[in-house]
Design a protein around this motif. Structure first.
Motif, PDB file in Angstrom:
ATOM      1  N   VAL A  75      -1.109  13.467  -1.148  1.00  0.00           N
ATOM      2  CA  VAL A  75      -1.484  13.335   0.257  1.00  0.00           C
ATOM      3  C   VAL A  75      -1.869  11.886   0.507  1.00  0.00           C
ATOM      4  N   VAL A  76      -1.204  11.274   1.466  1.00  0.00           N
ATOM      5  CA  VAL A  76      -1.529   9.911   1.878  1.00  0.00           C
ATOM      6  C   VAL A  76      -2.377  10.011   3.140  1.00  0.00           C
ATOM      7  N   VAL A  77      -3.634   9.567   3.060  1.00  0.00           N
ATOM      8  CA  VAL A  77      -4.537   9.638   4.211  1.00  0.00           C
ATOM      9  C   VAL A  77      -4.399   8.363   5.028  1.00  0.00           C
ATOM     10  N   LEU A  78      -4.055   8.531   6.303  1.00  0.00           N
ATOM     11  CA  LEU A  78      -3.844   7.412   7.213  1.00  0.00           C
ATOM     12  C   LEU A  78      -4.957   7.356   8.247  1.00  0.00           C
ATOM     13  N   ASN A  79      -5.333   6.163   8.618  1.00  0.00           N
ATOM     14  CA  ASN A  79      -6.256   5.959   9.731  1.00  0.00           C
ATOM     15  C   ASN A  79      -5.488   5.212  10.806  1.00  0.00           C
ATOM     16  N   TRP A  80      -5.113   5.962  11.837  1.00  0.00           N
ATOM     17  CA  TRP A  80      -4.307   5.384  12.906  1.00  0.00           C
ATOM     18  C   TRP A  80      -5.065   5.512  14.215  1.00  0.00           C
ATOM     19  N   GLN A  81      -5.415   4.377  14.797  1.00  0.00           N
ATOM     20  CA  GLN A  81      -6.177   4.338  16.044  1.00  0.00           C
ATOM     21  C   GLN A  81      -7.446   5.186  15.918  1.00  0.00           C
ATOM     22  N   ASN A  82      -8.162   4.975  14.799  1.00  0.00           N
ATOM     23  CA  ASN A  82      -9.446   5.630  14.502  1.00  0.00           C
ATOM     24  C   ASN A  82      -9.332   7.137  14.335  1.00  0.00           C
ATOM     25  N   GLN A  83      -8.160   7.625  14.021  1.00  0.00           N
ATOM     26  CA  GLN A  83      -7.965   9.037  13.735  1.00  0.00           C
ATOM     27  C   GLN A  83      -7.361   9.182  12.340  1.00  0.00           C
ATOM     28  N   ARG A  84      -7.887  10.106  11.578  1.00  0.00           N
ATOM     29  CA  ARG A  84      -7.491  10.252  10.172  1.00  0.00           C
ATOM     30  C   ARG A  84      -6.595  11.470  10.004  1.00  0.00           C
ATOM     31  N   PHE A  85      -5.450  11.235   9.370  1.00  0.00           N
ATOM     32  CA  PHE A  85      -4.493  12.296   9.094  1.00  0.00           C
ATOM     33  C   PHE A  85      -3.915  12.091   7.706  1.00  0.00           C
ATOM     34  N   GLY A  86      -3.477  13.180   7.109  1.00  0.00           N
ATOM     35  CA  GLY A  86      -2.786  13.097   5.837  1.00  0.00           C
ATOM     36  C   GLY A  86      -1.330  13.492   6.005  1.00  0.00           C
ATOM     37  N   ILE A  87      -0.464  12.881   5.208  1.00  0.00           N
ATOM     38  CA  ILE A  87       0.943  13.280   5.165  1.00  0.00           C
ATOM     39  C   ILE A  87       1.289  13.591   3.711  1.00  0.00           C
ATOM     40  N   VAL A  88       2.125  14.617   3.512  1.00  0.00           N
ATOM     41  CA  VAL A  88       2.522  15.014   2.167  1.00  0.00           C
ATOM     42  C   VAL A  88       3.661  14.119   1.706  1.00  0.00           C
ATOM     43  N   ALA A  89       3.493  13.512   0.540  1.00  0.00           N
ATOM     44  CA  ALA A  89       4.533  12.675  -0.077  1.00  0.00           C
ATOM     45  C   ALA A  89       4.901  13.285  -1.418  1.00  0.00           C
ATOM     46  N   HIS A  90       6.193  13.266  -1.742  1.00  0.00           N
ATOM     47  CA  HIS A  90       6.621  13.831  -3.022  1.00  0.00           C
ATOM     48  C   HIS A  90       6.287  12.908  -4.182  1.00  0.00           C
ATOM     49  N   GLN A  91       6.462  11.607  -4.003  1.00  0.00           N
ATOM     50  CA  GLN A  91       6.186  10.664  -5.080  1.00  0.00           C
ATOM     51  C   GLN A  91       5.745   9.345  -4.485  1.00  0.00           C
ATOM     52  N   VAL A  92       4.488   8.979  -4.680  1.00  0.00           N
ATOM     53  CA  VAL A  92       3.998   7.686  -4.225  1.00  0.00           C
ATOM     54  C   VAL A  92       4.366   6.652  -5.272  1.00  0.00           C
ATOM     55  N   ARG A  93       5.054   5.589  -4.856  1.00  0.00           N
ATOM     56  CA  ARG A  93       5.592   4.624  -5.821  1.00  0.00           C
ATOM     57  C   ARG A  93       4.737   3.383  -5.963  1.00  0.00           C
ATOM     58  N   GLU A  94       4.549   2.637  -4.891  1.00  0.00           N
ATOM     59  CA  GLU A  94       3.860   1.354  -5.023  1.00  0.00           C
ATOM     60  C   GLU A  94       3.593   0.786  -3.639  1.00  0.00           C
ATOM     61  N   VAL A  95       2.745  -0.248  -3.624  1.00  0.00           N
ATOM     62  CA  VAL A  95       2.581  -1.074  -2.425  1.00  0.00           C
ATOM     63  C   VAL A  95       3.419  -2.320  -2.641  1.00  0.00           C
ATOM     64  N   GLN A  96       4.279  -2.607  -1.679  1.00  0.00           N
ATOM     65  CA  GLN A  96       5.200  -3.727  -1.837  1.00  0.00           C
ATOM     66  C   GLN A  96       5.238  -4.549  -0.560  1.00  0.00           C
ATOM     67  N   ASN A  97       5.208  -5.857  -0.729  1.00  0.00           N
ATOM     68  CA  ASN A  97       5.331  -6.758   0.412  1.00  0.00           C
ATOM     69  C   ASN A  97       6.793  -6.831   0.836  1.00  0.00           C
ATOM     70  N   ILE A  98       7.027  -6.673   2.131  1.00  0.00           N
ATOM     71  CA  ILE A  98       8.376  -6.749   2.681  1.00  0.00           C
ATOM     72  C   ILE A  98       8.399  -7.841   3.739  1.00  0.00           C
ATOM     73  N   ALA A  99       9.313  -8.780   3.579  1.00  0.00           N
ATOM     74  CA  ALA A  99       9.438  -9.881   4.534  1.00  0.00           C
ATOM     75  C   ALA A  99      10.047  -9.371   5.833  1.00  0.00           C
ATOM     76  N   GLU A 100       9.601  -9.956   6.936  1.00  0.00           N
ATOM     77  CA  GLU A 100      10.126  -9.570   8.250  1.00  0.00           C
ATOM     78  C   GLU A 100      11.637  -9.760   8.307  1.00  0.00           C
ATOM     79  N   GLU A 101      12.132 -10.754   7.601  1.00  0.00           N
ATOM     80  CA  GLU A 101      13.575 -11.020   7.621  1.00  0.00           C
ATOM     81  C   GLU A 101      14.370  -9.909   6.950  1.00  0.00           C
ATOM     82  N   GLU A 102      13.712  -9.102   6.113  1.00  0.00           N
ATOM     83  CA  GLU A 102      14.397  -8.023   5.405  1.00  0.00           C
ATOM     84  C   GLU A 102      14.389  -6.718   6.193  1.00  0.00           C
ATOM     85  N   ILE A 103      13.753  -6.717   7.367  1.00  0.00           N
ATOM     86  CA  ILE A 103      13.617  -5.494   8.154  1.00  0.00           C
ATOM     87  C   ILE A 103      14.510  -5.565   9.379  1.00  0.00           C
ATOM     88  N   SER A 104      15.336  -4.555   9.569  1.00  0.00           N
ATOM     89  CA  SER A 104      16.100  -4.399  10.810  1.00  0.00           C
ATOM     90  C   SER A 104      15.305  -3.480  11.715  1.00  0.00           C
TER      91      SER A 104
END
Length: 369
Positions: A75-104
């Motif tokens: 369960v990944v617990v998110l705080n979005w606009q001061n509200q807390r929710f969890g989402i079910v993830a099958h496999q949490v891998r890592e935190v990775q930096n992604i450059a804006e240029e790599e995102i469409s």
């Protein structure tokens, strides 16, 4: 080049990313208490240190069929606009930096996740065509962008469109008092993870009890983050910082002329990882050797390996003052492989010194011998 951190996790065979700054914490899936009359994708709530956290099955939210819950789900617990929710993830891998240029961004493509077929077709098409060729209707998209990480595609979630939280928070969570929650916990035994074995249901419930019992005022500064695993029926703790991920063992290629502790090699998304059986180093019985179907991928001093395990019980934090010496009667030899013991859910977990085991436990094979 501007980069932003994203938590990367998997659902079925697809990778998703969510802004890491929105992530409060991650823990293994506990037993969830169903909420009556809620949207189908809101599969239940969990009592997290006295706070009720709604949990969303992201597969259902995206229009897919869900699958049976497993002990390795998180369960990944998110705080979005001061509200807390969890989402079910099958496999949490890592935190990775992604450059804006790599995102469409979503202005450059059109993906409507309400139709799972469209997503599958889009993923296949994206692997062989330019993202800039298509337009978008962003009002119905659950994506903020699509990123390419080497050979993999990561779908970045748009939390604003994905989570419509106000009705859930105001109508359901605030009305759940302790008596209602206790009554629904009885219902959860029949409704949550109906296909789980009695042993798996017991672990799900233990996790929920542990999350509820941890005091919100408990000082976790300097606490040791542990993954609690089962091996030969014993509870063992592994420093979470050494663990990359947990995965299923699908196909193993034996390595000739190696000790029994070397199970073989497996292909992990193109990376060849050697599987190791720790039981000989820990003086545990090898009567059921080669029978485990799950692996814990660890990285110790630049050495990546997989360790076969029975299952994952939990991720927990233990204060250093609660760690005690290993009783002499518990392990007669190889005491240097253990950092100590701690109480966990009315049981005792033995904390492993994994770097010491790798250095002195005979797990590294000298290829010249």
């Amino acid at each position: 080049m501007k980069e932003n951190p994203y938590l990367i996790f998997s659902l079925n065979n697809s990778l998703y990313g969510v802004e890491a700054l929105s992530v409060e914490e991650v823990f293994f899936l506990p037993e969830l208490t169903p909420v009556l009359d809620a949207d189908r994708y809101l599969v239940g709530v969990v009592n997290l240190r006295g706070k009720i956290i709604p949990v969303i099955d992201l597969l259902l939210r995206l229009g897919y069929r869900t699958r049976n819950y497993q002990l390795t789900d998180s369960v990944v617990v998110l705080n979005w606009q001061n509200q807390r929710f969890g989402i079910v993830a099958h496999q949490v891998r890592e935190v990775q930096n992604i450059a804006e240029e790599e995102i469409s961004r979503r202005q450059e493509f059109s993906v409507r996740l309400a139709s799972p077929t469209n997503l599958e077709e889009e993923e296949n098409r994206l692997s062989s065509s330019s993202l800039a060729e298509v337009n978008t209707d962003s009002s119905s998209s659950f994506l903020s962008g699509i990123a390419r990480l080497e050979t993999e595609i990561v779908l970045l979630l748009n939390l604003e469109n994905l989570l419509h939280l106000e009705p859930i928070q105001s109508n359901l969570v605030s009305e759940l008092d302790s008596q209602t929650l206790a009554e629904k916990e009885l219902l959860a035994e029949r409704l949550f993870a109906p296909h789980a074995t009695p042993e798996e249901k017991a672990i799900f419930r233990q996790r929920a009890n542990h999350l509820r019992q941890v005091s919100e005022s408990e000082n976790l500064t300097g606490a040791l983050p542990l993954a609690v695993i089962n091996l030969n029926g014993e509870l063992l703790g592994i420093n979470l910082h050494l663990i990359r991920e947990f995965t299923e063992i699908e196909r193993v290629t034996p390595i000739p002329c190696t000790p029994e502790r070397i199970v073989g090699n497996m292909n992990l998304r193109g990376e060849i990882v050697t599987l190791i059986d720790l039981r000989s180093a820990l003086n545990l019985s090898l009567s059921n050797a080669r029978s485990y179907s799950k692996a814990m991928i660890v990285e110790v001093e630049d050495l990546v390996a997989g360790i076969t395990i029975e299952n994952v019980r939990d991720v927990t934090f233990i204060s250093p003052e609660k760690v005690t010496a290993v009783p002499a009667a518990l392990h007669s030899t190889n005491d240097e492989y253990f950092q100590g013991t701690a109480k966990y859910c009315e049981q005792i977990v033995t904390i492993l010194n994994l770097p010491k085991i790798f250095q002195e436990g005979g797990l590294i094979v000298d290829e010249e011998v």
